[in-house]
Design a protein around this motif. Structure first.
Motif, PDB file in Angstrom:
ATOM      1  N   LEU A   1       0.815  -1.211   0.000  1.00 10.57           N
ATOM      2  CA  LEU A   1       0.000   0.000   0.000  1.00 10.57           C
ATOM      3  C   LEU A   1       0.849   1.262   0.000  1.00 10.57           C
ATOM      4  O   LEU A   1       0.471   2.275  -0.600  1.00 10.57           O
ATOM      5  CB  LEU A   1      -0.942  -0.011   1.208  1.00 10.57           C
ATOM      6  CG  LEU A   1      -1.982  -1.150   1.229  1.00 10.57           C
ATOM      7  CD1 LEU A   1      -2.933  -0.969   2.407  1.00 10.57           C
ATOM      8  CD2 LEU A   1      -2.753  -1.193  -0.074  1.00 10.57           C
ATOM      9  N   ASP A   2       2.012   1.243   0.683  1.00 12.24           N
ATOM     10  CA  ASP A   2       2.845   2.445   0.702  1.00 12.24           C
ATOM     11  C   ASP A   2       3.353   2.771  -0.699  1.00 12.24           C
ATOM     12  O   ASP A   2       3.430   3.933  -1.106  1.00 12.24           O
ATOM     13  CB  ASP A   2       3.999   2.293   1.679  1.00 12.24           C
ATOM     14  CG  ASP A   2       4.875   1.076   1.349  1.00 12.24           C
ATOM     15  OD1 ASP A   2       4.381   0.162   0.665  1.00 12.24           O
ATOM     16  OD2 ASP A   2       6.053   1.077   1.762  1.00 12.24           O
ATOM     17  N   GLU A   3       3.717   1.725  -1.497  1.00  8.99           N
ATOM     18  CA  GLU A   3       4.176   1.971  -2.860  1.00  8.99           C
ATOM     19  C   GLU A   3       3.032   2.479  -3.749  1.00  8.99           C
ATOM     20  O   GLU A   3       3.248   3.338  -4.610  1.00  8.99           O
ATOM     21  CB  GLU A   3       4.765   0.683  -3.440  1.00  8.99           C
ATOM     22  CG  GLU A   3       6.070   0.247  -2.781  1.00  8.99           C
ATOM     23  CD  GLU A   3       6.605  -1.031  -3.403  1.00  8.99           C
ATOM     24  OE1 GLU A   3       5.888  -1.634  -4.246  1.00  8.99           O
ATOM     25  OE2 GLU A   3       7.739  -1.436  -3.060  1.00  8.99           O
ATOM     26  N   ILE A   4       1.841   1.927  -3.532  1.00  5.82           N
ATOM     27  CA  ILE A   4       0.687   2.382  -4.326  1.00  5.82           C
ATOM     28  C   ILE A   4       0.386   3.846  -4.033  1.00  5.82           C
ATOM     29  O   ILE A   4       0.189   4.652  -4.941  1.00  5.82           O
ATOM     30  CB  ILE A   4      -0.537   1.501  -4.040  1.00  5.82           C
ATOM     31  CG1 ILE A   4      -0.297   0.085  -4.561  1.00  5.82           C
ATOM     32  CG2 ILE A   4      -1.798   2.101  -4.668  1.00  5.82           C
ATOM     33  CD1 ILE A   4      -1.424  -0.884  -4.231  1.00  5.82           C
ATOM     34  N   VAL A   5       0.352   4.221  -2.759  1.00  6.57           N
ATOM     35  CA  VAL A   5       0.085   5.627  -2.403  1.00  6.57           C
ATOM     36  C   VAL A   5       1.155   6.529  -3.003  1.00  6.57           C
ATOM     37  O   VAL A   5       0.861   7.578  -3.586  1.00  6.57           O
ATOM     38  CB  VAL A   5       0.024   5.786  -0.870  1.00  6.57           C
ATOM     39  CG1 VAL A   5      -0.060   7.269  -0.503  1.00  6.57           C
ATOM     40  CG2 VAL A   5      -1.170   5.038  -0.309  1.00  6.57           C
ATOM     41  N   SER A   6       2.411   6.121  -2.868  1.00  9.28           N
ATOM     42  CA  SER A   6       3.496   6.942  -3.403  1.00  9.28           C
ATOM     43  C   SER A   6       3.397   7.077  -4.914  1.00  9.28           C
ATOM     44  O   SER A   6       3.555   8.168  -5.472  1.00  9.28           O
ATOM     45  CB  SER A   6       4.843   6.323  -3.012  1.00  9.28           C
ATOM     46  OG  SER A   6       5.917   7.048  -3.610  1.00  9.28           O
ATOM     47  N   GLY A   7       3.111   5.953  -5.608  1.00  8.80           N
ATOM     48  CA  GLY A   7       3.050   5.998  -7.057  1.00  8.80           C
ATOM     49  C   GLY A   7       1.887   6.830  -7.581  1.00  8.80           C
ATOM     50  O   GLY A   7       2.046   7.629  -8.507  1.00  8.80           O
ATOM     51  N   VAL A   8       0.704   6.660  -6.998  1.00  4.86           N
ATOM     52  CA  VAL A   8      -0.481   7.402  -7.464  1.00  4.86           C
ATOM     53  C   VAL A   8      -0.331   8.889  -7.174  1.00  4.86           C
ATOM     54  O   VAL A   8      -0.531   9.742  -8.050  1.00  4.86           O
ATOM     55  CB  VAL A   8      -1.759   6.841  -6.823  1.00  4.86           C
ATOM     56  CG1 VAL A   8      -2.952   7.738  -7.154  1.00  4.86           C
ATOM     57  CG2 VAL A   8      -2.021   5.417  -7.308  1.00  4.86           C
TER      58      VAL A   8
END
Length: 601
Positions: free
Chosen positions: A115-122
């Motif tokens: 989830l941390d990578e998804i938040v960062s990427g979006v």
């Protein structure tokens, strides 16, 4: 600026994600992303938010599930997301069904997604898009500030837009949706100009009636499809474009267009329209056009101010010319030529005004503003017929110095009547019409003062005899010209009463009938047969009426002096309205307008 849900699904960090429900809403925009708190599910939901569920939603009855999705949709939530897990899905089936019905996307993330990578990427993609918007904003400021500082107008703005929106045809429209200027691919400009009838004039009203969720924000530059069908306009979905502010797809999905109104305060001066017929325009084209429209509006205001000052100078010169304050000198002629006037040869002076009720409480400043607008409308209608005429609003009248160019009296009257008819066709909607008086030709500037007085006399008599929309030449006044020199209506009333006796009664129907019989007899030089034919009487009936008239008026059939007096009395009664029931006094000035006077602009 933000990402659509569909664009977000294309990011590497969301690879392997699927749409579990609500695929119809993939165009919703993501500007924020949060991971939900399991202790307070969906508390972070809000406008343009992608909410990632941190835990399974607690069980709920179907009605509560539907209410939950309805609340998310009403608050503008962009989408829901959850990680796929073994066993029952984190969302009840009732939630998925309602989300599908409302077009609220529900995304299933891979089980191993961090989830941390998804938040960062979006959010990184959103920030990158916003960075592009800021760079575009800076570039726009540089481009359009230069246009403003160098005194550029709509044409320069349109040219800059065509360069910035590479491949797009750009049209600058006036307030009546006419093409004022254009730039871009010549073939596209020509074809799009033919679509202008498809720019639906009712789009503004239709847009105002739309539900708030369907309206376009004036500052958003994201791509939002608005078709004629969305606005319930009288166009098929395959037809052209609507003047709805924003950045849209063309109907059919091939190509895009952007629209921005040119506004100054509450007044709209036109539109900017950019169309790319075969592909996408640069991101944020709607915002680009909005900035350009501001500069175009500033240009319009500046030109209006300059035009107003020029009109004041021109009006002052016309006032001095018709007032006899300047002579026929080469220097004066040079001044007139500097305004584009052609007053070297014979000139006709026209005085135009509208017959209105006198209003002592009227705001004189407002009245002068209306007069200027009327003069602009008159000038615009006249310019299509004659070049080089001087037109100015002076106090309560519009004065025109019209080059004759060899026109005869009949040709001049026909020209002025045609122009007056066009202007009055628009003014009648607000209960006003313009009347015009024409003076004798002035061979030099020094003769303009006398021609102006003649035109004023012709206007006044024409209004009294023929009505408010009359076009009257001084040489056509005849005996009315002499009668108009008598300023005292009381004296004329006494004369009419003495000569016509009982027939001067303005109320009695029998008196009015006998006055008409007398008028026709005098006009036909006492030809009984011709008078009977005109009045549709039997010959013997006419003989009887002549006898009755002579018993009242005297032997007018044998007394030429009495006939002259009777004819003059009839003319005086007609000119001053003495044969009509009492009516309020009229002033030849310009009265305060209804809103419809804007139709002249």
């Amino acid at each position: 600026m933000g990402l659509t849900v569909e664009e977000a699904l294309g990011l590497p960090v969301l690879a392997g994600s699927t749409v579990s429900s609500g695929a119809a809403g993939l165009g919703r925009v993501i500007r924020h992303m949060v991971v939900d708190d399991p202790a307070d599910p969906l508390a972070a939901a809000g406008p343009d938010v992608l909410v990632v569920l941190g835990a399974r939603l607690p069980p709920a009855d179907p009605a509560s599930c539907r209410a939950l999705v309805e609340r998310l949709d009403a608050t503008g939530t962009a989408a829901l997301a959850f990680r796929r897990v073994d066993g029952p899905p984190p969302l009840p089936a009732e939630v998925l069904a309602e989300a599908e019905r409302r077009g609220l996307p529900v995304l299933a993330l891979p089980p191993a997604a961090r989830l941390d990578e998804i938040v960062s990427g979006v959010l990184g993609a959103v920030v990158a898009k916003q960075g592009q918007a800021l760079a575009l904003s800076s570039r726009m400021d540089d481009e359009f500030t230069e246009v403003a500082l160098t005194g550029g107008g709509l044409a320069e703005v349109t040219q800059r837009l065509a360069v910035m929106l590479e491949g797009a045809a750009v049209l600058g429209l006036g307030p009546d949706r006419e093409v004022v200027t254009s730039a871009g691919p010549a073939d596209d400009v020509a074809e799009i100009s033919d679509w202008l009838w498809l720019l639906d004039a009712a789009a503004d009203d239709e847009l105002a009636a739309m539900a708030p969720s369907l309206r376009l924000s004036g500052v958003r530059a994201d791509q939002t499809v608005v078709t004629p069908a969305d606005l319930d306009a009288d166009l098929s979905p395959a037809d052209g474009i609507l003047l709805v502010p924003g950045h849209h797809e063309l109907p059919g999905g091939i190509g895009e267009y952007a629209v921005a109104p040119i506004m100054a305060g509450e007044q709209r001066h036109g539109w900017l329209v950019a169309v790319h017929r075969t592909g996408a325009m640069m991101l944020g084209a709607g915002g680009v056009l909005e900035r350009a429209a501001v500069i175009a509006a500033l240009s319009v205001i500046r030109l209006q101010a300059v035009h107003s000052v020029e009109l004041r100078f021109q009006g002052d010169l016309v006032r001095r010319l018709v007032g006899g304050a300047v002579g026929h000198t080469e220097r004066t002629l040079a001044y007139t030529r500097s305004f584009g006037w052609r007053l070297d040869g014979p000139v006709a002076v026209l005085v135009t005004a509208t017959e209105t009720m006198a209003d002592a409480a009227a705001d004189p400043t407002r009245a002068l503003d209306v007069l200027d607008r009327l003069a602009d409308g008159w000038r615009a209608a006249l310019e299509s017929e004659v070049a080089g005429a001087a037109v100015a609003g002076l106090a309560t009248e519009i004065v025109t110095l019209l080059p004759l160019d060899g026109r005869t009296l009949e040709e001049l009257s026909a020209l002025v009547s045609a122009v007056s008819s066009r202007v009055n066709g628009r003014l009648r909607r607000v209960g006003r019409v313009l009347g015009t008086g024409i003076g004798r030709p002035a061979g030099s500037l020094s003769e303009l003062a006398e021609a102006h007085r003649q035109a004023q006399r012709a206007l006044g008599v024409g209004l009294e005899i023929h009505g408010a929309s009359a076009v009257t030449h001084f040489d056509q006044l005849g005996v009315f010209r002499l009668l108009s020199l008598i300023p005292d209506s009381t004296e004329l009333r006494s004369y009419v009463d003495e000569v016509l006796g009982p027939l001067a009664d303005a109320v009695d129907a029998d008196s009015a009938d006998l006055r008409e019989t007398l008028r026709v007899l005098l006009e036909t030089n006492l030809n009984v047969a011709e008078s009977a034919r005109r009045l549709h009487f039997h010959y013997n009936t006419m003989r009887y009426r002549i006898g009755k008239l002579e018993r009242i008026l005297g032997p007018f059939t044998t007394d030429p002096t009495l006939r002259l007096n009777l004819l003059l009395a009839l003319h005086a009664a007609r000119m001053r309205g003495l044969d009509q029931p009492a009516r309020p006094p009229l002033d030849g000035g310009i009265g305060l307008p209804d809103d419809g006077f804007d139709a002249l602009l």
